[in-house]
Design a protein around this motif. Structure first.
Motif, mmCIF file in Angstrom:
data_model
loop_
_atom_site.group_PDB
_atom_site.id
_atom_site.type_symbol
_atom_site.label_atom_id
_atom_site.label_comp_id
_atom_site.label_asym_id
_atom_site.label_seq_id
_atom_site.Cartn_x
_atom_site.Cartn_y
_atom_site.Cartn_z
ATOM 1 N N ASP A 1 3.683 -64.080 -15.823
ATOM 2 C CA ASP A 1 2.411 -64.779 -15.907
ATOM 3 C C ASP A 1 2.073 -66.210 -16.590
ATOM 4 N N PHE A 2 3.656 -66.549 -16.919
ATOM 5 C CA PHE A 2 3.741 -67.723 -17.809
ATOM 6 C C PHE A 2 2.747 -67.721 -19.082
ATOM 7 N N SER A 3 2.914 -66.589 -20.023
ATOM 8 C CA SER A 3 1.826 -66.483 -20.952
ATOM 9 C C SER A 3 2.041 -67.719 -22.095
ATOM 10 N N SER A 4 2.884 -68.528 -21.937
ATOM 11 C CA SER A 4 3.151 -69.653 -23.101
ATOM 12 C C SER A 4 2.364 -71.029 -22.422
ATOM 13 N N VAL A 5 1.668 -70.748 -21.022
ATOM 14 C CA VAL A 5 1.464 -72.109 -20.686
ATOM 15 C C VAL A 5 -0.117 -71.992 -20.371
ATOM 16 N N THR A 6 -0.809 -72.674 -20.752
ATOM 17 C CA THR A 6 -2.408 -72.830 -20.680
ATOM 18 C C THR A 6 -2.977 -72.663 -19.112
ATOM 19 N N PRO A 7 -3.743 -71.802 -19.135
ATOM 20 C CA PRO A 7 -4.814 -71.027 -20.069
ATOM 21 C C PRO A 7 -4.236 -69.767 -20.699
ATOM 22 N N CYS A 8 -2.999 -69.516 -20.351
ATOM 23 C CA CYS A 8 -2.530 -68.200 -21.071
ATOM 24 C C CYS A 8 -1.941 -68.678 -22.513
ATOM 25 N N PRO A 9 -1.744 -67.843 -23.426
ATOM 26 C CA PRO A 9 -2.153 -66.805 -23.522
ATOM 27 C C PRO A 9 -3.625 -66.282 -23.859
ATOM 28 N N MET A 10 -4.573 -67.033 -23.795
ATOM 29 C CA MET A 10 -5.954 -67.063 -24.243
ATOM 30 C C MET A 10 -6.884 -65.827 -23.454
ATOM 31 N N GLN A 11 -7.319 -64.907 -24.128
ATOM 32 C CA GLN A 11 -8.083 -63.700 -23.328
ATOM 33 C C GLN A 11 -9.280 -63.271 -23.997
ATOM 34 N N HIS B 1 -10.879 -73.028 -17.884
ATOM 35 C CA HIS B 1 -9.661 -72.736 -17.154
ATOM 36 C C HIS B 1 -9.154 -71.355 -16.935
ATOM 37 N N LEU B 2 -9.116 -71.099 -15.687
ATOM 38 C CA LEU B 2 -8.965 -69.549 -15.388
ATOM 39 C C LEU B 2 -7.585 -69.261 -14.422
ATOM 40 N N ARG B 3 -6.721 -68.002 -14.950
ATOM 41 C CA ARG B 3 -5.861 -67.832 -14.200
ATOM 42 C C ARG B 3 -6.010 -66.398 -13.398
ATOM 43 N N PHE B 4 -5.840 -66.250 -12.304
ATOM 44 C CA PHE B 4 -5.833 -64.949 -11.525
ATOM 45 C C PHE B 4 -4.617 -64.281 -11.027
ATOM 46 N N ARG B 5 -4.555 -63.045 -11.107
ATOM 47 C CA ARG B 5 -3.333 -62.498 -10.610
ATOM 48 C C ARG B 5 -3.821 -61.463 -9.607
ATOM 49 N N ALA B 6 -3.261 -61.247 -8.266
ATOM 50 C CA ALA B 6 -3.459 -60.424 -7.332
ATOM 51 C C ALA B 6 -2.246 -59.735 -6.779
#
Length: 288
Positions: A73-83, A200-205
């Protein structure tokens, strides 16, 4: 609501007939190709899995159905890890307003016809997706669709390069090789700007099913007419072709344990077997 539907349609890879809205990728004469479906879904230990930084979880949890981020998920790359927004009902409401009324952009990888993995990268397939590569910001108008009107699945297949994630798709496949995305995990991003705030949204499918990777032709589907005759359901409820994305939006809600999202299933006929499934989740949102 119309712009929110547009947003979800722009995320066609992450939804049903995944593909990649973007520039005219078939303009380049260089040939690229995807691997076969046996290679496509299982490469999470490659580029997408090795360079994403540390996971916020232990990396052993379920890929879908929770807010635990995986390495891919690339948790250290924006927009992650913001939840935080995903767990707050009021913040989700403000985000919906931005998606409905703001300016929307789909983040895409610039086309490179000499890159044999370009279509897998553009599709966001795990093992080939890297958020840092998605530098093109694409609007609906950029792919020839009217931002004032919400397109549907058929529109995106015919005009927006949806369908390029089918098994074996390459530069020679346009018009003949489009189809369902290969089984695997996909990630894509969008931005929504509204009243001075950019979301800035990240989606996963997670995609699966007997038709995953197959071309529309091999499935007996003529995209201009046949996509409308498929039977779609969202979280178990049968939904018309033009209502899929509205149903998806309505299914999303804030939670402290589950990523907002829904499960979309496709059948060829009423009461028939499910041939394609996409479990879609919003996993990170940041603001600036």
């Amino acid at each position: 609501m119309k712009k929110l539907l547009q947003l979800l349609l722009m995320l066609s890879v992450a939804l049903i007939l995944s593909g990649c809205p973007g520039d005219d990728d078939n303009d380049d004469g260089n040939s690229g190709t995807t691997t076969d479906s046996g290679d496509s879904g299982g490469d999470s230990g490659d580029a997408g899995g090795d360079s994403g930084g540390d996971s916020t979880g232990d990396g052993n949890g379920s890929i879908s159905g929770n807010l635990v981020l995986q390495t891919a998920d690339f948790s250290s790359v924006t927009p992650c890890p913001m939840q935080d927004i995903l767990t707050d009902a009021s913040a989700i409401s403000a985000l919906r307003t931005a998606l409905e009324s703001g300016t929307l952009l789909y983040l895409d990888v610039p086309f490179n016809g000499s890159d044999s993995d370009i279509y897998r990268k553009k599709c966001g397939l795990e093992g080939f997706w890297n958020p840092s590569d998605n530098t093109d910001e694409i609007s609906l108008s950029a792919i020839g669709l009217d931002p004032a009107d919400a397109p549907n699945i058929t529109d995106l297949v015919l005009f927006g390069n949806a369908g390029i994630c089918a098994d074996g798709f390459n530069n020679s496949s346009f018009g003949v090789g489009e189809g369902f995305p290969v089984a695997g995990t996909y990630r894509k991003e969008i931005k929504a700007a509204h009243q001075g705030t950019t979301y800035h949204l990240r989606f996963r499918a997670v995609v699966s099913g007997s038709s995953a990777g197959n071309t529309f032709t091999s499935e007996g589907i003529t995209p201009s007419t046949g996509l409308r005759t498929l039977i779609y359901s969202v979280d178990g409820a049968v939904t018309p072709h033009d209502g899929v994305f509205s149903a998806l939006v309505n299914a999303m809600s804030a939670s402290t344990s589950a990523a907002p999202g829904a499960t979309i299933e496709v059948r060829k006929s009423a009461g028939g077997a499910v041939v394609f499934t996409a479990v879609i989740e919003v996993i990170c949102v940041s603001t600036s």
